[in-house]
Design a protein around this motif. Structure first.
Motif, PDB file in Angstrom:
ATOM      1  N   ALA A  17       0.837  -1.203   0.000  1.00 16.35           N
ATOM      2  CA  ALA A  17       0.000   0.000   0.000  1.00 16.35           C
ATOM      3  C   ALA A  17       0.872   1.253   0.000  1.00 16.35           C
ATOM      4  O   ALA A  17       0.604   2.208  -0.750  1.00 16.35           O
ATOM      5  N   TYR A  18       1.918   1.250   0.808  1.00 14.29           N
ATOM      6  CA  TYR A  18       2.836   2.388   0.853  1.00 14.29           C
ATOM      7  C   TYR A  18       3.419   2.654  -0.528  1.00 14.29           C
ATOM      8  O   TYR A  18       3.422   3.790  -1.012  1.00 14.29           O
ATOM      9  N   THR A  19       3.910   1.619  -1.178  1.00 14.64           N
ATOM     10  CA  THR A  19       4.520   1.756  -2.502  1.00 14.64           C
ATOM     11  C   THR A  19       3.513   2.308  -3.504  1.00 14.64           C
ATOM     12  O   THR A  19       3.825   3.215  -4.285  1.00 14.64           O
ATOM     13  N   GLU A  23       3.709   5.945  -5.462  1.00 11.35           N
ATOM     14  CA  GLU A  23       3.703   6.052  -6.925  1.00 11.35           C
ATOM     15  C   GLU A  23       2.644   7.038  -7.402  1.00 11.35           C
ATOM     16  O   GLU A  23       2.789   7.635  -8.473  1.00 11.35           O
ATOM     17  N   GLN A  24       1.600   7.220  -6.628  1.00 12.87           N
ATOM     18  CA  GLN A  24       0.543   8.156  -6.999  1.00 12.87           C
ATOM     19  C   GLN A  24       0.980   9.601  -6.758  1.00 12.87           C
ATOM     20  O   GLN A  24       0.711  10.472  -7.580  1.00 12.87           O
ATOM     21  N   ALA A  25       1.631   9.844  -5.636  1.00 21.01           N
ATOM     22  CA  ALA A  25       2.112  11.187  -5.299  1.00 21.01           C
ATOM     23  C   ALA A  25       3.178  11.071  -4.212  1.00 21.01           C
ATOM     24  O   ALA A  25       2.978  10.373  -3.214  1.00 21.01           O
ATOM     25  N   LEU A  28       2.575  10.704  -0.265  1.00 19.76           N
ATOM     26  CA  LEU A  28       1.281  10.114   0.070  1.00 19.76           C
ATOM     27  C   LEU A  28       1.466   8.798   0.831  1.00 19.76           C
ATOM     28  O   LEU A  28       0.699   8.496   1.743  1.00 19.76           O
ATOM     29  N   GLY A  29       2.479   8.049   0.479  1.00 25.70           N
ATOM     30  CA  GLY A  29       2.779   6.820   1.217  1.00 25.70           C
ATOM     31  C   GLY A  29       3.147   7.124   2.667  1.00 25.70           C
ATOM     32  O   GLY A  29       2.731   6.413   3.584  1.00 25.70           O
ATOM     33  N   ASP A  30       3.901   8.200   2.856  1.00 23.94           N
ATOM     34  CA  ASP A  30       4.254   8.614   4.219  1.00 23.94           C
ATOM     35  C   ASP A  30       3.004   9.016   5.008  1.00 23.94           C
ATOM     36  O   ASP A  30       2.887   8.709   6.191  1.00 23.94           O
ATOM     37  N   ASP A  31       2.072   9.683   4.330  1.00 22.17           N
ATOM     38  CA  ASP A  31       0.808  10.055   4.985  1.00 22.17           C
ATOM     39  C   ASP A  31       0.038   8.811   5.410  1.00 22.17           C
ATOM     40  O   ASP A  31      -0.560   8.772   6.486  1.00 22.17           O
TER      41      ASP A  31
END
Length: 97
Positions: A17-19, A23-25, A28-31
């Motif tokens: 999910a993080y990855t 990749e989307q922004a 965003l993975g950190d969020d």
């Protein structure tokens, strides 16, 4: 405070999910991870607060992402069964009970 224990498959789902979110922004993975860590903190502090999903499990729904933390708890521990996407195979974790 309750101890969290994770099913071995949880880490790979969270990493995927993080990855995908990264990749989307960028960021965003950190969020996603920040909100997930916040969910873990709340679950540890008040494990019986969130609604039951089944007889032995409870579900904490994230607010910014379509994910939920599924766990079961006893007096001293919470066992996180899954960090599940709520629209994709939402019951894949049921054999982990």
């Amino acid at each position: 405070m309750t101890e969290l224990i994770f099913h071995p498959s949880v880490l790979s789902k969270v990493q995927a999910a993080y990855t995908w979110y990264e990749e989307q922004a960028t960021g965003l993975g950190d969020d996603f991870i920040t909100e997930l860590e916040s969910a873990y903190k709340f679950i540890k502090q008040l494990p019986t607060t969130w609604p039951k999903l089944s007889k032995n499990t409870r579900r904490f729904v994230l607010t910014k992402f379509p994910y939920a933390v599924v766990y079961k708890s006893d007096k001293n521990t919470c066992f996180v069964l899954a960090v599940m996407h709520q629209s994709r195979k939402p019951l894949y974790w049921q054999d982990r009970q």
